[in-house]
Design a protein around this motif. Structure first.
Motif, PDB file in Angstrom:
ATOM      1  N   GLU A   5      -8.625  -0.303   9.020  1.00 39.52           N
ATOM      2  CA  GLU A   5      -9.612  -1.349   8.571  1.00 39.52           C
ATOM      3  C   GLU A   5      -8.896  -2.033   7.398  1.00 39.52           C
ATOM      4  N   ASN A   6      -7.935  -1.450   6.651  1.00 41.72           N
ATOM      5  CA  ASN A   6      -7.431  -2.295   5.650  1.00 41.72           C
ATOM      6  C   ASN A   6      -5.728  -2.546   5.611  1.00 41.72           C
ATOM      7  N   ALA A   7      -5.276  -1.816   6.431  1.00 40.81           N
ATOM      8  CA  ALA A   7      -3.509  -2.133   6.410  1.00 40.81           C
ATOM      9  C   ALA A   7      -3.287  -3.715   6.791  1.00 40.81           C
ATOM     10  N   SER A   8      -4.102  -4.344   7.358  1.00 37.13           N
ATOM     11  CA  SER A   8      -3.717  -6.113   7.446  1.00 37.13           C
ATOM     12  C   SER A   8      -3.785  -6.563   6.162  1.00 37.13           C
ATOM     13  N   ARG A   9      -4.350  -5.982   5.199  1.00 30.94           N
ATOM     14  CA  ARG A   9      -4.376  -6.725   4.037  1.00 30.94           C
ATOM     15  C   ARG A   9      -2.782  -6.613   3.139  1.00 30.94           C
ATOM     16  N   PHE A  10      -1.993  -5.965   3.702  1.00 35.01           N
ATOM     17  CA  PHE A  10      -0.797  -5.747   3.020  1.00 35.01           C
ATOM     18  C   PHE A  10       0.396  -6.134   3.670  1.00 35.01           C
ATOM     19  N   ASP A  11       1.567  -6.534   2.864  1.00 40.38           N
ATOM     20  CA  ASP A  11       2.704  -7.112   3.350  1.00 40.38           C
ATOM     21  C   ASP A  11       3.344  -5.525   3.946  1.00 40.38           C
ATOM     22  N   ALA A  12       3.274  -4.626   3.382  1.00 33.71           N
ATOM     23  CA  ALA A  12       3.969  -3.387   3.720  1.00 33.71           C
ATOM     24  C   ALA A  12       3.265  -2.033   3.323  1.00 33.71           C
ATOM     25  N   VAL A  13       3.578  -0.913   4.092  1.00 32.57           N
ATOM     26  CA  VAL A  13       2.961   0.254   3.831  1.00 32.57           C
ATOM     27  C   VAL A  13       4.228   1.127   3.343  1.00 32.57           C
ATOM     28  N   ILE A  14       4.275   1.816   2.181  1.00 34.21           N
ATOM     29  CA  ILE A  14       5.037   2.824   1.805  1.00 34.21           C
ATOM     30  C   ILE A  14       4.505   4.354   1.984  1.00 34.21           C
ATOM     31  N   VAL A  15       5.108   5.232   2.898  1.00 38.75           N
ATOM     32  CA  VAL A  15       4.679   6.485   3.003  1.00 38.75           C
ATOM     33  C   VAL A  15       5.433   7.272   2.129  1.00 38.75           C
ATOM     34  N   ASN A  16       5.154   8.326   1.179  1.00 38.52           N
ATOM     35  CA  ASN A  16       5.628   9.067   0.380  1.00 38.52           C
ATOM     36  C   ASN A  16       5.574  10.530   1.000  1.00 38.52           C
ATOM     37  N   GLY A  17       6.671  11.183   1.568  1.00 37.60           N
ATOM     38  CA  GLY A  17       6.722  12.463   1.949  1.00 37.60           C
ATOM     39  C   GLY A  17       6.160  12.827   3.272  1.00 37.60           C
ATOM     40  N   LEU A  18       6.754  13.851   3.899  1.00 45.20           N
ATOM     41  CA  LEU A  18       6.448  14.365   5.368  1.00 45.20           C
ATOM     42  C   LEU A  18       5.708  15.775   5.127  1.00 45.20           C
ATOM     43  N   LEU A  60       0.797  -1.226   0.097  1.00 47.40           N
ATOM     44  CA  LEU A  60       0.090  -0.041   0.074  1.00 47.40           C
ATOM     45  C   LEU A  60       0.888   1.202  -0.038  1.00 47.40           C
ATOM     46  N   ARG A  61       0.881   2.078  -1.054  1.00 47.48           N
ATOM     47  CA  ARG A  61       1.494   3.323  -0.929  1.00 47.48           C
ATOM     48  C   ARG A  61       0.589   4.590  -0.455  1.00 47.48           C
ATOM     49  N   VAL A  62       0.944   5.215   0.506  1.00 46.57           N
ATOM     50  CA  VAL A  62       0.014   6.451   0.820  1.00 46.57           C
ATOM     51  C   VAL A  62       0.989   7.830   0.678  1.00 46.57           C
ATOM     52  N   ILE A  63       0.134   8.493  -0.283  1.00 42.78           N
ATOM     53  CA  ILE A  63       0.828   9.846  -0.734  1.00 42.78           C
ATOM     54  C   ILE A  63      -0.104  10.931  -0.579  1.00 42.78           C
ATOM     55  N   PRO A  64       0.040  12.067  -0.347  1.00 47.02           N
ATOM     56  CA  PRO A  64      -1.049  13.202  -0.345  1.00 47.02           C
ATOM     57  C   PRO A  64      -1.714  13.452  -1.535  1.00 47.02           C
ATOM     58  N   THR A 122      11.707   9.976   2.239  1.00 44.61           N
ATOM     59  CA  THR A 122      11.436  11.517   2.707  1.00 44.61           C
ATOM     60  C   THR A 122      11.421  12.638   1.710  1.00 44.61           C
ATOM     61  N   HIS A 123      11.985  11.953   0.466  1.00 50.51           N
ATOM     62  CA  HIS A 123      12.024  12.963  -0.833  1.00 50.51           C
ATOM     63  C   HIS A 123      12.642  14.259  -0.445  1.00 50.51           C
ATOM     64  N   GLY A 124      13.851  14.276   0.297  1.00 50.16           N
ATOM     65  CA  GLY A 124      14.188  15.377   0.438  1.00 50.16           C
ATOM     66  C   GLY A 124      13.668  16.418   1.328  1.00 50.16           C
ATOM     67  N   MET A 125      12.616  16.209   2.182  1.00 52.14           N
ATOM     68  CA  MET A 125      12.007  16.935   2.553  1.00 52.14           C
ATOM     69  C   MET A 125      12.546  17.457   4.195  1.00 52.14           C
ATOM     70  N   LEU A 126      13.642  16.678   4.375  1.00 52.82           N
ATOM     71  CA  LEU A 126      14.560  16.932   5.488  1.00 52.82           C
ATOM     72  C   LEU A 126      15.856  17.860   5.265  1.00 52.82           C
ATOM     73  N   ASP A 127      15.867  18.329   3.922  1.00 52.73           N
ATOM     74  CA  ASP A 127      17.062  18.943   3.442  1.00 52.73           C
ATOM     75  C   ASP A 127      17.266  20.241   4.216  1.00 52.73           C
ATOM     76  N   PRO A 128      18.518  20.582   4.869  1.00 52.49           N
ATOM     77  CA  PRO A 128      18.654  21.759   5.424  1.00 52.49           C
ATOM     78  C   PRO A 128      18.364  22.945   4.930  1.00 52.49           C
ATOM     79  N   TRP A 129      18.417  23.063   3.574  1.00 51.56           N
ATOM     80  CA  TRP A 129      18.221  24.327   2.708  1.00 51.56           C
ATOM     81  C   TRP A 129      16.880  24.851   3.189  1.00 51.56           C
ATOM     82  N   PHE A 130      16.009  23.948   3.565  1.00 52.58           N
ATOM     83  CA  PHE A 130      14.575  24.732   3.941  1.00 52.58           C
ATOM     84  C   PHE A 130      14.542  25.464   5.145  1.00 52.58           C
ATOM     85  N   LYS A 131      15.583  24.988   6.144  1.00 48.10           N
ATOM     86  CA  LYS A 131      15.847  25.758   7.212  1.00 48.10           C
ATOM     87  C   LYS A 131      16.263  27.095   7.180  1.00 48.10           C
ATOM     88  N   LYS A 132      17.287  27.191   6.265  1.00 45.90           N
ATOM     89  CA  LYS A 132      17.885  28.348   5.882  1.00 45.90           C
ATOM     90  C   LYS A 132      16.947  29.415   5.163  1.00 45.90           C
TER      91      LYS A 132
END
Length: 386
Positions: free
Chosen positions: A78-91, A4-8, A114-124
């Motif tokens: 209700e549904n997660a148990s149907r899957f072997d793994a869940v992949i989360v895209n992004g933070l 299962l892929r979970v993405i916004p 994480t798709h680069g969403m922890l890059d320190p550039w955003f902090k600056k």
């Protein structure tokens, strides 16, 4: 495997994560795995779901930029148990915290890109936003990463940079290959198709920028650098293609006018399908002087079309490009971009051909999605048996 892929969002205008996800999912399905996708799009996003390679569940009713959605936790329980793994895209949107809430104590493991969403550039670049994230970090995203079976980084550079944003940081880091599908092979035909739509580009040597038009991507730097080099190279033409997410294009056009190069720049908007591939094939090189780029799917697409890439050293796959001599790398500044352009303009025909063939080898060896999909499954399976 059932994944299962979970993405916004599954709207391609949302940028790199979704095009990478689509490509990997079609490859996983081709290899006999089952993939379903859960997204928080508006109901009209069902149209994007029609041509998605996997089954898509659209959960409408999300609120604000954070996309808070009060249905997602129940759906997952209700549904997660149907899957072997869940992949989360992004933070930084509710979907990741919702997966943690619903799945962290269940028998179904989850993994995070994480798709680069922890890059320190955003902090600056956005210090106030970063401060807001700090209030949220300890009780949400920190836990999301801490309790994931593994957190996937698409380059060694991304892994290193991600440690620098928050001192409270703990996760099981894994660098996994990433990439894109091989392009359609009719280079001549697709190139002609693009040039028919843009007759002003006939017989021009095209430098292509193809990405979201956003300040992070350094479009202003590219225009200024092109202005400094274009006067000696009249035959070169800059194509800046992509969706204008923040209404920046009008400002960039004024900049081009002030610099006297309006005639040497085309703005075709967002390109997709055959026309997009035609733009790559019709170009001499691809240029992305980005201030922050986690991976750069479009860089991989350019390499796949055998095009040298001119990138900044803030594009996280720059080390691979430099090592393979499949493009030029410099700082994300005007002078760095001028240097990249001048190196390209100075190549003789033989050197250009060598660089083109290096580009193709880089794609095949490092960024072909079939390798990425196989490696992803192996990594997930390896963690399931721990």
């Amino acid at each position: 495997m059932k994944i299962l892929r979970v993405i916004p969002s599954i709207d391609l205008k949302a940028g790199g994560p979704i095009s990478g996800a689509r490509n990997i999912d079609s490859e996983l399905i081709k290899n006999g795995h089952t993939v379903e996708v859960l997204c928080l799009d508006d109901p009209d996003a069902k149209k994007y779901a029609l041509d998605y390679p996997a089954t898509v569940h659209v959960l409408p009713g999300s609120k604000g930029h954070y996309r808070y959605n009060n249905h997602i936790v129940n759906w997952l329980k209700e549904n997660a148990s149907r899957f072997d793994a869940v992949i989360v895209n992004g933070l930084w949107q509710y979907h990741s915290f919702a997966v943690w809430r619903a799945v962290s104590n269940s028998g179904t493991p989850y993994f995070v890109f994480t798709h680069g969403m922890l890059d320190p550039w955003f902090k600056k670049a956005y210090p106030l936003k970063h401060l807001k994230k700090w209030f949220y970090w300890p009780w949400a995203e920190y836990r999301v990463l801490r309790d994931a079976k593994a957190v996937f980084f698409t380059s060694e550079e991304e892994r290193i940079q991600s440690r620098k944003s928050f001192w409270l940081y703990r996760c099981n880091e894994v660098v996994t290959p990433y990439g894109t599908l091989p392009p359609p092979s009719e280079a001549e035909k697709l190139s002609s198709l693009f040039l028919e739509k843009h007759p002003e580009l006939a017989n021009k040597k095209i430098i292509l920028f193809l990405s979201r038009i956003h300040e992070k991507k350094g479009c202003d730097i590219l225009i200024e650098a092109f202005a400094q080099t274009a006067s000696q190279n009249h035959n070169y033409h800059l194509v800046i293609a992509g969706p204008d997410q923040t209404g920046w294009v009008s400002e960039l056009k004024i900049l081009a006018m002030k610099l006297g190069i309006s005639e040497q720049i085309s703005w075709p908007g967002m390109l997709s399908g055959d026309i997009k591939w035609g733009a790559f094939y019709a170009s001499v090189a691809y240029c992305l002087p980005s201030h922050q780029e986690n991976f750069g799917i479009a860089v991989a697409e350019a390499l796949a079309c055998g095009k040298p890439v001119l990138i900044s050293n803030k594009v996280n796959i720059w080390r691979e490009i430099e090592a393979d001599q499949s493009g030029f790398v410099d700082d994300d500044t005007v002078s760095g971009t001028v240097s990249n352009l001048n190196k390209l303009f100075a190549l003789n025909d033989n050197d250009l051909e060598t660089m083109k063939s290096n580009a193709l080898k880089t794609f095949q060896g490092r960024f072909n999605i079939s390798n990425a999909a196989t490696e992803l499954v192996n990594t997930i399976q390896g963690h399931l048996h721990h």
